[in-house]
Motif scaffolding. Sequence first.
Motif, PDB file in Angstrom:
ATOM      1  N   UNK A  50       0.927  10.452  -0.735  1.00 56.02           N
ATOM      2  CA  UNK A  50      -0.212   9.661  -1.129  1.00 56.02           C
ATOM      3  C   UNK A  50      -1.298   9.639   0.082  1.00 56.02           C
ATOM      4  N   UNK A  51      -0.628   9.359   1.244  1.00 55.76           N
ATOM      5  CA  UNK A  51      -1.520   9.332   2.484  1.00 55.76           C
ATOM      6  C   UNK A  51      -1.952  10.738   3.012  1.00 55.76           C
ATOM      7  N   UNK A  52      -1.674  11.669   2.331  1.00 55.52           N
ATOM      8  CA  UNK A  52      -1.975  13.117   2.621  1.00 55.52           C
ATOM      9  C   UNK A  52      -3.276  13.585   1.794  1.00 55.52           C
ATOM     10  N   UNK A  53      -3.746  12.609   0.742  1.00 53.16           N
ATOM     11  CA  UNK A  53      -4.783  12.742   0.017  1.00 53.16           C
ATOM     12  C   UNK A  53      -5.574  11.760   0.048  1.00 53.16           C
ATOM     13  N   UNK A  54      -5.456  10.347   0.078  1.00 55.76           N
ATOM     14  CA  UNK A  54      -6.253   9.386   0.260  1.00 55.76           C
ATOM     15  C   UNK A  54      -6.330   8.769   1.551  1.00 55.76           C
ATOM     16  N   UNK A  55      -7.241   7.822   1.511  1.00 58.62           N
ATOM     17  CA  UNK A  55      -7.499   7.004   2.983  1.00 58.62           C
ATOM     18  C   UNK A  55      -6.442   6.237   3.334  1.00 58.62           C
ATOM     19  N   UNK A  56      -5.981   5.994   4.418  1.00 59.91           N
ATOM     20  CA  UNK A  56      -4.710   4.852   4.686  1.00 59.91           C
ATOM     21  C   UNK A  56      -5.093   3.453   3.995  1.00 59.91           C
ATOM     22  N   UNK A  57      -6.481   2.872   4.251  1.00 51.59           N
ATOM     23  CA  UNK A  57      -6.596   1.766   3.853  1.00 51.59           C
ATOM     24  C   UNK A  57      -6.573   1.570   2.357  1.00 51.59           C
ATOM     25  N   UNK A  58      -7.130   2.404   1.517  1.00 51.63           N
ATOM     26  CA  UNK A  58      -6.924   2.606   0.140  1.00 51.63           C
ATOM     27  C   UNK A  58      -5.598   2.602  -0.524  1.00 51.63           C
ATOM     28  N   UNK A  59      -4.892   3.489   0.332  1.00 47.94           N
ATOM     29  CA  UNK A  59      -3.175   3.549  -0.088  1.00 47.94           C
ATOM     30  C   UNK A  59      -2.472   2.300   0.201  1.00 47.94           C
ATOM     31  N   UNK A  60      -2.777   1.714   1.212  1.00 51.82           N
ATOM     32  CA  UNK A  60      -2.134   0.354   1.546  1.00 51.82           C
ATOM     33  C   UNK A  60      -2.532  -0.885   0.767  1.00 51.82           C
ATOM     34  N   UNK A  61      -3.647  -0.840   0.493  1.00 54.06           N
ATOM     35  CA  UNK A  61      -4.114  -1.878  -0.344  1.00 54.06           C
ATOM     36  C   UNK A  61      -3.702  -1.793  -1.801  1.00 54.06           C
ATOM     37  N   UNK A  62      -3.802  -0.468  -2.287  1.00 56.08           N
ATOM     38  CA  UNK A  62      -3.203  -0.366  -3.670  1.00 56.08           C
ATOM     39  C   UNK A  62      -1.674  -0.582  -3.769  1.00 56.08           C
ATOM     40  N   UNK A  63      -0.994   0.177  -2.646  1.00 55.26           N
ATOM     41  CA  UNK A  63       0.402  -0.252  -2.644  1.00 55.26           C
ATOM     42  C   UNK A  63       0.603  -1.861  -2.725  1.00 55.26           C
ATOM     43  N   UNK A  64      -0.068  -2.622  -1.830  1.00 53.61           N
ATOM     44  CA  UNK A  64       0.351  -4.020  -1.854  1.00 53.61           C
ATOM     45  C   UNK A  64      -0.030  -4.689  -3.263  1.00 53.61           C
ATOM     46  N   UNK A  65      -0.957  -4.265  -4.118  1.00 50.83           N
ATOM     47  CA  UNK A  65      -1.311  -4.953  -5.481  1.00 50.83           C
ATOM     48  C   UNK A  65      -0.150  -4.321  -6.313  1.00 50.83           C
ATOM     49  N   UNK A  66       0.152  -3.015  -6.380  1.00 55.80           N
ATOM     50  CA  UNK A  66       1.254  -2.359  -7.199  1.00 55.80           C
ATOM     51  C   UNK A  66       2.740  -3.289  -6.790  1.00 55.80           C
ATOM     52  N   UNK A  67       2.881  -3.440  -5.652  1.00 51.74           N
ATOM     53  CA  UNK A  67       4.238  -4.248  -5.095  1.00 51.74           C
ATOM     54  C   UNK A  67       4.047  -5.664  -5.765  1.00 51.74           C
ATOM     55  N   UNK A  68       3.081  -6.130  -5.906  1.00 51.25           N
ATOM     56  CA  UNK A  68       2.905  -7.538  -6.420  1.00 51.25           C
ATOM     57  C   UNK A  68       3.146  -7.508  -7.830  1.00 51.25           C
ATOM     58  N   UNK A  69       2.848  -6.494  -8.701  1.00 49.42           N
ATOM     59  CA  UNK A  69       2.879  -6.125 -10.035  1.00 49.42           C
ATOM     60  C   UNK A  69       4.299  -5.945 -10.429  1.00 49.42           C
ATOM     61  N   UNK A  70       4.899  -5.033  -9.261  1.00 46.43           N
ATOM     62  CA  UNK A  70       6.304  -4.688  -9.508  1.00 46.43           C
ATOM     63  C   UNK A  70       7.198  -5.939  -9.371  1.00 46.43           C
ATOM     64  N   UNK A  71       7.110  -6.730  -8.449  1.00 46.09           N
ATOM     65  CA  UNK A  71       7.721  -8.013  -8.568  1.00 46.09           C
ATOM     66  C   UNK A  71       7.737  -8.906  -9.737  1.00 46.09           C
ATOM     67  N   UNK A  72       6.567  -8.895 -10.465  1.00 49.62           N
ATOM     68  CA  UNK A  72       6.322  -9.606 -11.561  1.00 49.62           C
ATOM     69  C   UNK A  72       7.263  -8.917 -12.519  1.00 49.62           C
ATOM     70  N   UNK A  73       7.040  -7.711 -12.793  1.00 47.57           N
ATOM     71  CA  UNK A  73       7.835  -7.026 -13.861  1.00 47.57           C
ATOM     72  C   UNK A  73       9.462  -7.234 -13.704  1.00 47.57           C
TER      73      UNK A  73
END
Length: 193
Positions: free
Chosen positions: A158-181
């Motif tokens: 993902x980092x090879x295609x997208x900006x670091x800040x975008x990847x890490x921000x979205x990863x944090x959001x999806x990780x919260x969702x994963x925890x809820x799931x």
Amino acid sequence: MLRLQSETPQEWVKQATVDIEELLIDHAHCEKKAASTAINLIFRYPDFAQLLTPLSELAREELEHFELVLSELRSRGWEYRRLKPSAYAGKLMSKVRKPEAEKMLDTFLCCALIEARSCERMKLLADAFQSVDEGLAELYQGLLASEARHHSLYVDLALSIYEHSEVMSRLHELSAHESAVLSERGPELRMHS
């Protein structure tokens, strides 16, 4: 660093050490699905040259793990069979955005989180089986490094295609969702239940 926002409950570990046949069958399904996912991503994103070889290598390694778990099943006199899949992956992937650019990023990060959860659970299993089943303790200990590497690989791709800040921000959001799931545990024992 696995970037998970919750820990697997000990209740899951206890159930896994009791229902070993179900655990191994589902684990084999997970390895097969992981290989299939890597291959599907090669077909979906052929124009991204930096993805092709790492995903191909990943698919082969996942198939090797599939064969390893099949061998463990056979050594115990159990047969691989269909199982009702866990709703985990489908619920996790429900947050993948539809526009292609966002879809690609979210897909890679969801794959990273699945691998991270696998790694966390395999560590718990390696520890839990240490005193009761040396063979399974070795199996899960042996897979730990690969699972952690697979998690990192998806983040790195993902980092090879997208900006670091975008990847890490979205990863944090999806990780919260994963925890809820994960908190919506089903009745069946699954690697991701």
